[in-house]
Design a protein around this motif. Sequence first.
Motif, PDB file in Angstrom:
ATOM      1  N   UNK A 189       0.777  -1.302  -0.002  1.00 48.61           N
ATOM      2  CA  UNK A 189      -0.567   0.087  -0.068  1.00 48.61           C
ATOM      3  C   UNK A 189       0.895   1.190   0.076  1.00 48.61           C
ATOM      4  N   UNK A 190       1.308   1.488   0.831  1.00 51.34           N
ATOM      5  CA  UNK A 190       2.902   2.710   0.503  1.00 51.34           C
ATOM      6  C   UNK A 190       3.241   2.651  -0.938  1.00 51.34           C
ATOM      7  N   UNK A 191       3.710   1.562  -0.983  1.00 51.88           N
ATOM      8  CA  UNK A 191       4.551   1.812  -2.938  1.00 51.88           C
ATOM      9  C   UNK A 191       3.123   2.634  -3.380  1.00 51.88           C
ATOM     10  N   UNK A 192       1.859   1.857  -3.207  1.00 47.99           N
ATOM     11  CA  UNK A 192       1.053   2.630  -4.062  1.00 47.99           C
ATOM     12  C   UNK A 192       1.140   3.921  -4.270  1.00 47.99           C
ATOM     13  N   UNK A 193       0.997   3.974  -2.603  1.00 47.12           N
ATOM     14  CA  UNK A 193       0.728   5.587  -2.485  1.00 47.12           C
ATOM     15  C   UNK A 193       1.917   6.603  -3.102  1.00 47.12           C
ATOM     16  N   UNK A 194       3.169   5.920  -2.964  1.00 48.72           N
ATOM     17  CA  UNK A 194       4.362   6.790  -3.622  1.00 48.72           C
ATOM     18  C   UNK A 194       3.868   6.479  -4.768  1.00 48.72           C
ATOM     19  N   UNK A 195       3.947   6.191  -5.351  1.00 53.50           N
ATOM     20  CA  UNK A 195       3.622   6.319  -6.752  1.00 53.50           C
ATOM     21  C   UNK A 195       1.812   7.231  -7.439  1.00 53.50           C
ATOM     22  N   UNK A 196       1.226   6.732  -6.931  1.00 50.63           N
ATOM     23  CA  UNK A 196      -0.236   8.536  -6.883  1.00 50.63           C
ATOM     24  C   UNK A 196       0.273   9.309  -6.314  1.00 50.63           C
ATOM     25  N   UNK A 197       0.908   9.483  -5.171  1.00 47.51           N
ATOM     26  CA  UNK A 197       1.854  11.098  -4.218  1.00 47.51           C
ATOM     27  C   UNK A 197       2.105  11.638  -5.835  1.00 47.51           C
ATOM     28  N   UNK A 216       7.860   9.873 -14.550  1.00 46.03           N
ATOM     29  CA  UNK A 216       8.520   8.617 -14.785  1.00 46.03           C
ATOM     30  C   UNK A 216      10.307   8.648 -14.677  1.00 46.03           C
ATOM     31  N   UNK A 217      10.666   9.466 -14.402  1.00 44.60           N
ATOM     32  CA  UNK A 217      11.862   9.679 -14.185  1.00 44.60           C
ATOM     33  C   UNK A 217      12.227   9.355 -12.223  1.00 44.60           C
ATOM     34  N   UNK A 218      11.321   9.571 -11.825  1.00 46.06           N
ATOM     35  CA  UNK A 218      11.509   9.711 -10.339  1.00 46.06           C
ATOM     36  C   UNK A 218      10.958   8.035 -10.965  1.00 46.06           C
ATOM     37  N   UNK A 219      10.195   7.637 -11.002  1.00 44.34           N
ATOM     38  CA  UNK A 219       9.687   6.183 -10.544  1.00 44.34           C
ATOM     39  C   UNK A 219      10.972   5.587 -11.008  1.00 44.34           C
ATOM     40  N   UNK A 220      11.771   5.647 -12.153  1.00 47.38           N
ATOM     41  CA  UNK A 220      12.811   4.601 -12.402  1.00 47.38           C
ATOM     42  C   UNK A 220      14.218   4.565 -11.680  1.00 47.38           C
TER      43      UNK A 220
END
Length: 218
Positions: free
Chosen positions: A164-172, A202-206
């Motif tokens: 859930x934290x990973x998903x929230x990180x992505x949404x944020x 895209x840069x941040x998630x990579x």
Amino acid sequence: EDLGIFTADPDIGADLSELFNSLTANARWNSYRRLIVAPTGLRRRITSRIHEEGRKGPDGHIVFKINHLIDPDIIDELYAVSQDGCRVDLIVRGMCSLRAGVPGLSDNITLRSIVGRFLEHSRVYRFGQPGDRAVYYIGSADMMQRNLDHRVESLVPVSDPLLKDRLEEMLAINLADDMLAWSMEPDGTWSKVPTKVGISTHDRLQELALERAAGPKH
């Protein structure tokens, strides 16, 4: 750019077995333990979750990260909860029939699209404020009539706190993006979000993916 889940949850495993049996045999299975499956139950469950957040008024919060939002009934439900004070943040890659930020109709709805190097394809649904009590779903379904009523689609709840934290990180990150994001204005036009901080989804998630692949630093 997509999401998947590995799980040993026995209820999800049993649900998947029954779903594939219904697809490959004459048996029909309409009741599932954890999965939310279209066309039998997905529209009803999403609508119920929207209503639940709407009843919280200004304390309610809904976030959709999806490809398409064109189902008129779901759009009307989002308009209704916005008028009740519920905050709705939408990240929609492609087709969208909802009009965001219209006074008296969708004041509490924001709508943005991320356009960059990768084709946004993951779908994340969050109901509730960020944190352990929020409900998260991922899966194959967009909010379209064909997905909700005429095809087999599924969403799965994500309950593990770390995931859930990973998903929230992505949404944020998506919601903070000011490099790739475009936002809808109340008149229906799209404008580039002004770059102030310099956050590229895209840069941040990579970067985060590479950091995790490298493992902890010693």
